[in-house]
Design a protein around this motif. Structure first.
Motif: not given
Lengths: 381, 381
Positions: B226-254
């Protein structure tokens, strides 16, 4: 990553003693039909826990939703539910009981024959509220909106979609006394659910790939330990959580999916009554063998990350990865060949015929036709 | 695995062009207040897309929700919303805009000063419906019910909980033009969110461990690209999805959670205005150094699975794992030491004082008191 819309409203209630919360979750005054499979819940204490928790509700019980729930059985449940004017359904059982109850929840508000709803092939949203107490981890039905309904008279089996359960209660302790073959089939079912959403092409979503691989790694780690000790709470909890997470949409965001193995497996169940998870153990390795070209890059990633296979030529690594996958299913105590179940050409021909009749084009590339299904089944002989 | 109840009703709408769906998602006739931060959405086209999609609605705009949204600003938005009788809120921005709008959604239905709602420390469920268009992946606020609200006059910063957004639209293309420092802070924020839910003890849930590790691995893989190319759709999509999945309870069960790093980081932001994600990059490595005894086994697992560190004594592997973690934050272009930001003893003393005044006992073992916070901050000098 492909565009997607994700939403899963199910309230997941997991842990020891959670069945006792039923009366906090179901609104007071509801007329509840409780649906069951066979009698195992009377032996493992689940029935008593459910009845105790619902002692202040009007309840009526429907027993006998069989594995691969049939429209013939479900029609009777719908009649019973209408007679008793039930306005809430509680499915207590495994995926078959839950699947069947999803059709009941739609059928209760439909005047015609509920089989119409299956054949319509559209999601039904006009349903009676439904919740579940899961007793057999496998299908993920407790946290999705799908079901599979069979019709015995014609030996057919079709998917059906309706609303999500409002809540599902998962107490890992209820799995301690499951027959080992059912646990094996549940692990196999979960494994292949994940593979159907993962085993396509690499790089669609790194997060989704990691999460799919994480469930596969978990299953591979816990399966031999579960065979040694099915009473280990944490093992069974991870199995239960894996099964639910394997088919609730959490690993399917923005990625293509396959499901050809399932479509072939459903036919084996419809024709021979093999347990669903068992059919997948037979079909999946064969699917990988036949589709090794289009799936090759993902098989390599799966082999490396999940099985630690890093040496050899590309073809050797693919071979070894498929071999390890089949070996995993065998380690569960399942057969992985049609011939071991006495299934041969007659069945292959019938499935090819059925696929051709409906113009089947399954898989992420829509290339699993009747002819390819034949190839896959021949590879599974 | 601990008992848990999980439910996340947010509808996640992700992909290119999805902002145009706003008029399909917000009921016709709603009086919508759209909330914004600064003017960046006017430069990157998001503002125009939102206005176009909502051209048939009554809308009123509130501008100027600042990073670390303040009660002083939010009070003005609540006044504007009440004047215009708005009955729907659309937050267009990053975590600060969304967090602030969560308080607005509660404040619109409250007669007193909205700061009361923050200080009450209870979740507020009587809220105006709220949805979001995310422009900066970081906080996960688009898919959770939490917020952090600041009070400038007293330099305080507290958590606040209300309802979940009804839906959140994530179009990775809107991230292409973000300032690299904001992207770095977003990656750091996401990384530490995951660590707060993961870095406790091993073996609580194998699935949750794998999923947490999967997000960490993803971030480590994509960050340099991402530091090399912030315009790569798939990279930014994975960043965006990671950020959302990182704090929506999905990894906090039990599993148990920590959050001590966040509590210390919040103070650094409150006192010095450092960006939230940046404070975490400074505090987390120090937290690991100070709590290496109680977290040692999990640090080893994290080091092995996420960083591939398998050789050396236990202590050497822990050292190396913490070193690599700090190095990762530095590779994002962030400083990781208080002294680099001109922060020293005066701030440490103030934070210790604040922690002591409120009887702080943070972390999964409730052992991060004022004195331990001092140790951590001294280790970060």
């Amino acid at each position: 990553m492909e565009n997607f819309i994700f939403q899963n409203p199910v309230k997941l209630i997991m842990g020891r003693g959670m069945i006792a919360r039923l009366d906090k979750e179901i609104p007071a005054g509801k007329r509840v039909m409780i649906t069951f499979g066979g009698g195992s819940v009377k032996k493992n204490g689940v029935y008593d826990q459910v009845k105790e928790a619902l002692k202040d509700y009007f309840t009526v019980e429907f027993w006998g939703i069989e594995p691969n729930p049939s429209i013939e059985t479900l029609r009777k449940a719908i009649v019973l539910g209408k007679e008793n004017k039930v306005d809430y359904l509680l499915a207590v059982g495994g995926g078959s009981v839950i699947d069947g109850t999803k059709l009941i929840s739609a059928g209760l508000l439909y005047d015609g024959d509920a089989w119409d709803l299956v054949m319509a092939g559209r999601p039904v949203t006009n349903t009676v509220p439904l919740s579940t107490v899961l007793t057999l981890p496998a299908t993920g039905s407790e946290m999705n909106s799908g079901a599979v309904i069979s019709r015995h008279e014609t030996k057919e089996k079709y998917p059906f979609y309706s609303n999500y359960p409002l809540f599902s209660i998962l107490d890992p302790e209820v799995t301690f006394t499951l027959p080992p073959h059912q646990v094996a089939c549940g692990i196999s079912d979960t494994f292949v659910h994940v593979m159907e959403q993962y085993m396509t092409t690499p790089g669609q979503s790194r997060v989704m790939d990691r999460w799919a691989e994480g469930i596969l790694q978990t299953l591979i780690e816990i399966a031999p330990k579960i065979r040694e000790n099915q009473h280990d709470y944490d093992l069974m909890a991870d199995f239960m959580l894996s099964a639910t997470m394997g088919l609730n949409g959490f690993i399917a965001m923005g990625v293509t999916q396959d499901w050809a193995t399932h479509m072939i497996g459903h036919e084996l169940t419809a024709l021979h009554g093999l347990t669903h998870g068992h059919t997948l153990a037979i079909v999946l390795p064969a699917t990988l063998r036949v589709l090794r070209k289009s799936k090759g890059d993902k098989i390599l990633q799966y082999g490396e990350r999940v099985w630690g296979i890093t040496s050899g030529t590309k073809e050797e690594r693919i071979d070894e990865t498929i071999r390890r996958t089949e070996e995993f299913f065998r380690s569960l105590g399942l057969t992985t060949r049609l011939s071991e179940e006495g299934i041969g050409e007659e069945t292959i021909a019938e499935i090819e015929l059925r696929f051709n009749a409906r113009g089947a084009k399954y898989g992420e590339n829509e290339d699993v036709t009747g002819a390819v299904a034949r190839e896959i089944l021949e590879s599974a002989l």
